[in-house]
Scaffold this motif. Structure first.
Motif, short mmCIF file in Angstrom:
data_model
loop_
_atom_site.label_atom_id
_atom_site.label_comp_id
_atom_site.label_asym_id
_atom_site.label_seq_id
_atom_site.Cartn_x
_atom_site.Cartn_y
_atom_site.Cartn_z
N ALA A 92 0.83 -1.21 0.00
CA ALA A 92 0.00 0.00 0.00
C ALA A 92 0.87 1.25 0.00
CB ALA A 92 -0.93 -0.01 1.20
N ARG A 93 1.95 1.23 0.81
CA ARG A 93 2.85 2.39 0.87
C ARG A 93 3.54 2.62 -0.48
NH1 ARG A 93 2.70 5.84 5.38
NH2 ARG A 93 2.23 4.59 7.22
N PHE A 94 3.97 1.53 -1.10
CA PHE A 94 4.66 1.65 -2.39
C PHE A 94 3.72 2.24 -3.44
CE2 PHE A 94 5.73 -0.03 -6.58
CZ PHE A 94 7.07 0.35 -6.68
N CYS A 95 2.51 1.73 -3.52
CA CYS A 95 1.53 2.24 -4.49
C CYS A 95 1.19 3.70 -4.20
CB CYS A 95 0.26 1.39 -4.46
SG CYS A 95 0.50 -0.31 -5.02
N GLN A 96 1.10 4.02 -2.91
CA GLN A 96 0.78 5.39 -2.52
C GLN A 96 1.88 6.35 -2.98
OE1 GLN A 96 0.44 6.09 1.83
NE2 GLN A 96 1.94 7.69 1.41
N ARG A 97 3.16 5.98 -2.77
CA ARG A 97 4.27 6.84 -3.18
C ARG A 97 4.32 6.99 -4.70
NH1 ARG A 97 5.78 10.01 0.96
NH2 ARG A 97 6.25 8.79 2.84
N TRP A 98 4.04 5.91 -5.39
CA TRP A 98 4.02 5.96 -6.85
C TRP A 98 2.93 6.92 -7.33
CZ3 TRP A 98 6.95 2.66 -10.23
CH2 TRP A 98 6.62 2.79 -11.58
N TYR A 99 1.77 6.81 -6.72
CA TYR A 99 0.65 7.70 -7.07
C TYR A 99 0.99 9.15 -6.75
CZ TYR A 99 -3.92 9.95 -6.50
OH TYR A 99 -4.99 10.81 -6.56
N GLN A 100 1.61 9.38 -5.58
CA GLN A 100 1.96 10.73 -5.17
C GLN A 100 2.94 11.37 -6.15
OE1 GLN A 100 3.44 11.06 -1.16
NE2 GLN A 100 4.02 13.20 -1.40
N ALA A 101 3.93 10.60 -6.61
CA ALA A 101 4.91 11.13 -7.56
C ALA A 101 4.22 11.58 -8.85
CB ALA A 101 5.98 10.08 -7.85
N GLY A 102 3.26 10.77 -9.32
CA GLY A 102 2.53 11.14 -10.54
C GLY A 102 1.69 12.39 -10.35
#
Length: 572
Positions: free
Chosen positions: A60-70
Motif C-alpha cells: 500500500a505504501r509503495f503504491c501510494q508513493r508511486w501515485y503521489q509522484a505522478g
C-alpha cells in the motif's frame, strides 16, 4: 495506482479485523482449554496473518508513493502551464513573492496531501471503521463505553481543525510577504548598496521573519495543547476497557480471550488517535494552500486565441488603431487614438513619461486588450488572431532588457532557436554587440548570469536588440531600446535597422530626437492621446512638445560642446 493502493490497504485492514479474533481463539481454545495442538496451529495462523498484514502495508505504501509522484508531476506542470498562459494584467496585480510561494510552497503542500495525506486520512478513517466493527463483534457493551471516549476525541479534533485553519492562512500570507521582500531586495541590490541601506533592509527582513516565526508557532502551540488532551482521552479509554472488561470477565459475561481481543482492538486506535490531530492540522493547512493553488488554476486567462482562429502564415505588418481606449484598474490612460501605419513604415513615438506610448504598442501583440475601439494588423482585428501566430509576427525590445542565465548565443537565439551561428553573429554585428561579445571569456558560448548581471545597461540592450533582429518578424517594436548606448553606437544600430528593414514595420519609442528624426512619421503622444503627428521637419515647423524637446536637446548638446571646447582650451 491510487485504487490499487486502497485495495492492498483493504487487505491489511482485513488482517486488523481477523488477527484479534484468532488471538482470542488462541487463548480460549488453546491456553485456557489446555489444547497444545490448537495453541500451535492457531499461533502459526496468527503469525502468518501478521506477516501478510505487513506485506500488504508495504504494498500500500509503495503504491501510494508511486501515485503521489505522478500527482506531483501533474500538478507542477499544470501550475507552470497556467503561469505561462496568464496575461500581463494578472502579474500587474499580484506580488511576485505571492506567486513564488504559491508555485513552490503551496503546490508542495497540496502535492503531499493528495498523495500521502489523502491515503493517511482514508487509512485512519478505515481503521476506525474496521476496529469499531471488530469491537462490536467482540463485545457490544464495552464498545458503547469506548465510543464515549472516541466521541470526545473526535470533538476535540473537530474544534482543533476549525481553530487551526485561519492560523495556517495567516502563516501562508506572511510567507508570501517574506518571499516578496527577499525577491525585491535581490532585484534591487544595487540600489540598496548605492544608498548604503543594508542595515535597514536587514532590520526590515528580520521583522518580517520574526512575524513569520510567530505565525508558524501559533498552530504548533495549539497542537501542543491539543495532543496531550487526545492522549489523555486515549489513556482514560484504556482504563475504562480494562476496568469494565475485567468486571464482565469476572461475571462470566465474556471470556479472557474476548477481553484480550477487545483490548487489542482498542490499542490499535491509539496510533490513529494520535495521528488524528496531525491529520486535521494537515487538512487545514492543505485547505489553505489548495484554495490558493486552485484559485490560480481557475484564474481566467482572459487573453487567448478565439475558437477556430486560423494561424497566419504570413503577416505583412500594416497596423491600424481605430478609436482605441485603454484603461487600467478602471482608470482611462488612453482615449480615442486612431492611426494608420502602412507596411514597412518606420514610426517614431515620443511623449512625456506616462503618456501611454508603451501601452499603445502593447496592444499589437495583445499583451492587453483595448477597453474600446480596435487594433488591426493587416486589416484583421488582433483579437481574432491565433495568439501564437500574432506574437510570432512581433519582435519587441522592452524598456527593461531581460536576459536569461544561459549562453550569449542562446540568449540571442531565444526567439529563433534553430538559427545558425552565422545568423547569430550577423544579428550581433548589426546590434553593435559583436565586439564586446568577442571580448568575453568564451565568446558566444559565455554563460551570462541571471538578468545579465555583470553586463552594462548598454550591453544588455544591444543583446536584446540582436535577439529581436534575429527573429525577423514583420513588426519590430523598440521601446526606448537605445537609452543606455552612446549616440555613435545608436547611429550605427539605426543604420543596421534600415539595412535589415526588408518590408518590416518598425516602431521606435524614444525621448531622443536622434532616435526618431529619420522616421517616416512621428506620433507625439501626450495625456493619453495623439497630440501631434508628422515628419521631423514638419513637427519642427510648429510649436509643441516635439519642438520643445528638440530645442532642449540641441541646447544641451551645444552647451556640452562649449564645455568641451573650454576644457580643451584650458589644457592647451
Amino acid at each position: 495506482m491510487a485504487l490499487l493502493s486502497v485495495l492492498v490497504w483493504l487487505v491489511s485492514a482485513a488482517m486488523d479485523l481477523v488477527v484479534p479474533q484468532v488471538l482470542q481463539r488462541v487463548i480460549d481454545e488453546g491456553i485456557v482449554a489446555g489444547d497444545r495442538s490448537r495453541l500451535v496451529g492457531l499461533s502459526l495462523l496468527a503469525a502468518a496473518l501478521i506477516v501478510l498484514r505487513g506485506a500488504a502495508l508495504f504494498g500500500a505504501r509503495f503504491c501510494q508513493r508511486w501515485y503521489q509522484a505522478g500527482i506531483s508531476r501533474q500538478l507542477r506542470n499544470e501550475v507552470y502551464d497556467k503561469l505561462q498562459r496568464l496575461p500581463y494584467a494578472y502579474y500587474d496585480r499580484v506580488d511576485s513573492g505571492d506567486v513564488i510561494t504559491l508555485a513552490i510552497s503551496d503546490t508542495r503542500t497540496v502535492q503531499g496531501f493528495t498523495g500521502y495525506g489523502v491515503m493517511e486520512a482514508v487509512r485512519t478513517v478505515g481503521i476506525y471503521v474496521v476496529i469499531v466493527t471488530g469491537m462490536v463483534i467482540a463485545s457490544a457493551q464495552l464498545t458503547l463505553m469506548a465510543l464515549i471516549v472516541l466521541a470526545l476525541m473526535v470533538a476535540v479534533a473537530t474544534v482543533y481543525g476549525r481553530v487551526v485553519r485561519p492560523m495556517w492562512l495567516a502563516y501562508r500570507s506572511q510567507q508570501a510577504q517574506l518571499t516578496r521582500v527577499l525577491t525585491e531586495n535581490l532585484n534591487g541590490i544595487r540600489v540598496v548598496k548605492a544608498f548604503a541601506t543594508e542595515e535597514r533592509e536587514i532590520e526590515a527582513f528580520g521583522a518580517e521573519s520574526e512575524l513569520m516565526r510567530e505565525r508558524a508557532l501559533a498552530p504548533i502551540r495549539l497542537r501542543a495543547r491539543a495532543m496531550p488532551l487526545m492522549l489523555l482521552l486515549t489513556g482514560i479509554g484504556s482504563l475504562v476497557v480494562i476496568w469494565a472488561g475485567g468486571l464482565l470477565a469476572i461475571e462470566g459475561s465474556i471470556s479472557i480471550g474476548v477481553l484480550l481481543a477487545f483490548y487489542y482492538y482498542f490499542t490499535r486506535l491509539i496510533q490513529p488517535s494520535r495521528r488524528l490531530g496531525f491529520i486535521v492540522q494537515q487538512v487545514a493547512r492543505t485547505a489553505v494552500s489548495a484554495d490558493r493553488v486552485f484559485g490560480l488554476l481557475d484564474e481566467p486567462v482572459g487573453i487567448e486565441s478565439p475558437p477556430g482562429a486560423v494561424k497566419q502564415t504570413r503577416v505583412k505588418g500594416r497596423v491600424d488603431y481605430e478609436g482605441v481606449d485603454i484603461a487600467f484598474n478602471r482608470r482611462r490612460v488612453v482615449s480615442s487614438v486612431s492611426a494608420k501605419i502602412a507596411t514597412s513604415d518606420v514610426i517614431g513615438i515620443v511623449g512625456p513619461t506616462g503618456s501611454g506610448k508603451t501601452s499603445l504598442l502593447n496592444l499589437i501583440p495583445r499583451y492587453y486588450d483595448a477597453a474600446g475601439g480596435s487594433v488591426r494588423v493587416d486589416g484583421q482585428d488582433v483579437r481574432s488572431f491565433d495568439l501564437q501566430s500574432l506574437r510570432s509576427a512581433v519582435s519587441i525590445v522592452p524598456q527593461d532588457p531581460f536576459l536569461f542565465s544561459d549562453t550569449v548565443r542562446n540568449n540571442i537565439a531565444y526567439g529563433n532557436p534553430d538559427a545558425s551561428l552565422d545568423d547569430v553573429i550577423a544579428a550581433a554585428k548589426d546590434a553593435q554587440a559583436y565586439e564586446f561579445i568577442l571580448g568575453m571569456p568564451e565568446g558566444f558560448e559565455t554563460v551570462i548570469g541571471e538578468r545579465g548581471v555583470g553586463l552594462s545597461g548598454g550591453q544588455r540592450q544591444r543583446l536584446t536588440i540582436a535577439r529581436a533582429l534575429l527573429r525577423e518578424s514583420a513588426i519590430l517594436i523598440l521601446d526606448d531600446a537605445t537609452s543606455s548606448v552612446d549616440t555613435e553606437t545608436e547611429r550605427r544600430i539605426q543604420d543596421a535597422l534600415r539595412r535589415r528593414a526588408g518590408g518590416r514595420t518598425t516602431f521606435i519609442v524614444s525621448q531622443r530626437i536622434s532616435s526618431v528624426e529619420h522616421a517616416d512619421e512621428i506620433l507625439v503622444v501626450d495625456d493619453g492621446c495623439v497630440a501631434d503627428r508628422g515628419a521631423h521637419a514638419e513637427l519642427l515647423s510648429r510649436p509643441g512638445f516635439y519642438r520643445d524637446l528638440y530645442d532642449l536637446q540641441v541646447r544641451q548638446a551645444e552647451e556640452a560642446r562649449a564645455d568641451l571646447a573650454a576644457a580643451e582650451a584650458a589644457d592647451a
